[in-house]
Design an enzyme around this catalytic site. Structure first.
Site, PDB file in Angstrom:
ATOM      1  N   HIS A  30      -0.843 -11.599 -30.613  1.00 24.27           N
ATOM      2  CA  HIS A  30      -1.374 -10.403 -31.240  1.00 24.27           C
ATOM      3  C   HIS A  30      -0.520 -10.399 -32.993  1.00 24.27           C
ATOM      4  O   HIS A  30       0.123 -11.342 -33.288  1.00 24.27           O
ATOM      5  CB  HIS A  30      -0.575  -9.218 -30.858  1.00 24.27           C
ATOM      6  CG  HIS A  30       1.143  -9.571 -30.829  1.00 24.27           C
ATOM      7  ND1 HIS A  30       1.869  -9.272 -31.991  1.00 24.27           N
ATOM      8  CD2 HIS A  30       2.020  -9.915 -29.926  1.00 24.27           C
ATOM      9  CE1 HIS A  30       3.021  -9.449 -31.605  1.00 24.27           C
ATOM     10  NE2 HIS A  30       3.222  -9.997 -30.384  1.00 24.27           N
ATOM     11  N   GLU A 108       4.607  -9.463 -22.719  1.00 25.08           N
ATOM     12  CA  GLU A 108       5.580 -10.398 -23.490  1.00 25.08           C
ATOM     13  C   GLU A 108       6.601 -10.437 -22.232  1.00 25.08           C
ATOM     14  O   GLU A 108       6.873  -9.923 -21.517  1.00 25.08           O
ATOM     15  CB  GLU A 108       5.941  -9.787 -24.530  1.00 25.08           C
ATOM     16  CG  GLU A 108       7.290 -10.616 -25.340  1.00 25.08           C
ATOM     17  CD  GLU A 108       6.686 -12.019 -25.613  1.00 25.08           C
ATOM     18  OE1 GLU A 108       6.373 -12.904 -24.847  1.00 25.08           O
ATOM     19  OE2 GLU A 108       6.894 -12.341 -27.082  1.00 25.08           O
TER      20      GLU A 108
END
Length: 292
Positions: A30, A108
């Site tokens: 990202h 994550e």
């Protein structure tokens, strides 16, 4: 040779009579968030949108990948990954409006009580525990093995979906896989440079189907190590491990070519090739970007 596509070890199938299916896996981190800029840990508990720089990075990687027809798109269900995926798809010549699958397995690494705090705090906690920061797991966080297990589970989901949706649609799938195998055996000429240099379509020649995956820095690092070390991907000539396993920058791009076959127990990985990792060519002209 064996490979582990999930919780169980499965023998790599090399029967040339089996139908094989080859696809590309493009991993993208990202874009930047305010926490990235301020060197604060986000993990799973901090769910922020992109910063202005992060949006610019997303637009840049979207332009970089704009001519690749992604057949399947998967993204972590955290906002920073979703927003980056949306920007990439909006910039894509062929995929604008394509639906993405939000996959919690791509989230994550969880950093427990360290989330929301400076990364320096994590280093101090590791030092106090007598461990390296890389190996330390803060209370409530995930170990690296737990993150790897999530990635292995995602590969099972990915392999099944790719075979179910695309594996039977091409009568020459085994021939394509053979061509991909030839490239795997030595000549990933398109993969000149692991982190720097090269075209957005490197490694895609002769590969019929493409998957895009949006995830996070620590997760991608674990994923690349699993693909290279455990699944024994072939590597570009002359690659240095320090480059291969370097930290993934915001919107860094990595690519692998994977060949599957179908067994009674499900999809089996038969060949894997790394084209490049952590590439950031698209950030060259951004004012805040560090050059390769």
């Amino acid at each position: 040779m064996t490979t582990d596509n999930g919780d169980d070890h499965e023998e790599v199938t090399r029967d040339p009579l089996l139908k094989m299916f080859t696809f590309s896996l493009t991993l993208v981190r990202h874009g930047e968030t305010r926490y990235n800029r301020e060197k604060l840990l986000q993990g799973q508990g901090v769910d922020m949108l992109l910063s202005e720089t992060g949006v610019q990075q997303g637009e840049a990687v979207g332009r970089y990948l704009s001519d690749i027809t992604f057949n399947n798109v998967f993204a972590s269900n955290l906002q920073r990954a979703i927003q980056t995926a949306e920007i990439i798809l909006r910039n894509n010549t062929h995929c604008s409006g394509k639906e993405m699958i939000l996959e919690p397995l791509l989230r994550e690494r969880g950093f427990g009580i360290a989330e929301g705090h400076p990364k320096e705090d994590l280093k101090n906690m590791a030092n106090a525990a007598g461990q390296s920061c890389r190996d330390y797991t803060p209370p409530g966080g995930e170990t690296l093995d737990q993150v790897k297990l999530r990635f292995k589970r995602f590969l099972k989901v990915l392999f099944k979906q790719m075979l179910d949706q695309h594996g039977g649609s091409r009568p020459d799938a085994s021939a394509e896989a053979s061509e991909a195998g030839d490239a795997t055996n030595g000549t990933a000429a398109a993969a000149s440079g692991v982190a720097c240099g090269g075209s957005a379509d490197d490694g895609l020649q002769g590969v019929p189907v493409h998957a895009l995956v949006l995830s996070h820095g620590a997760y991608i690092h674990v994923a690349i190590k699993h693909l290279v070390e455990d699944l024994k991907c072939s590597l570009p000539a002359g690659v240095k491990m320090s480059q291969l396993f370097s930290p993934c920058p915001n919107t860094g791009v990595s690519r692998f070519i994977l060949t599957l076959s179908q067994s009674e127990s499900g999809p089996v990985l038969t060949a894997a090739r790394c084209c490049f990792t952590n590439r950031k060519d698209h950030l060259e002209n951004l004012p805040t970007a560090k050059k390769c």
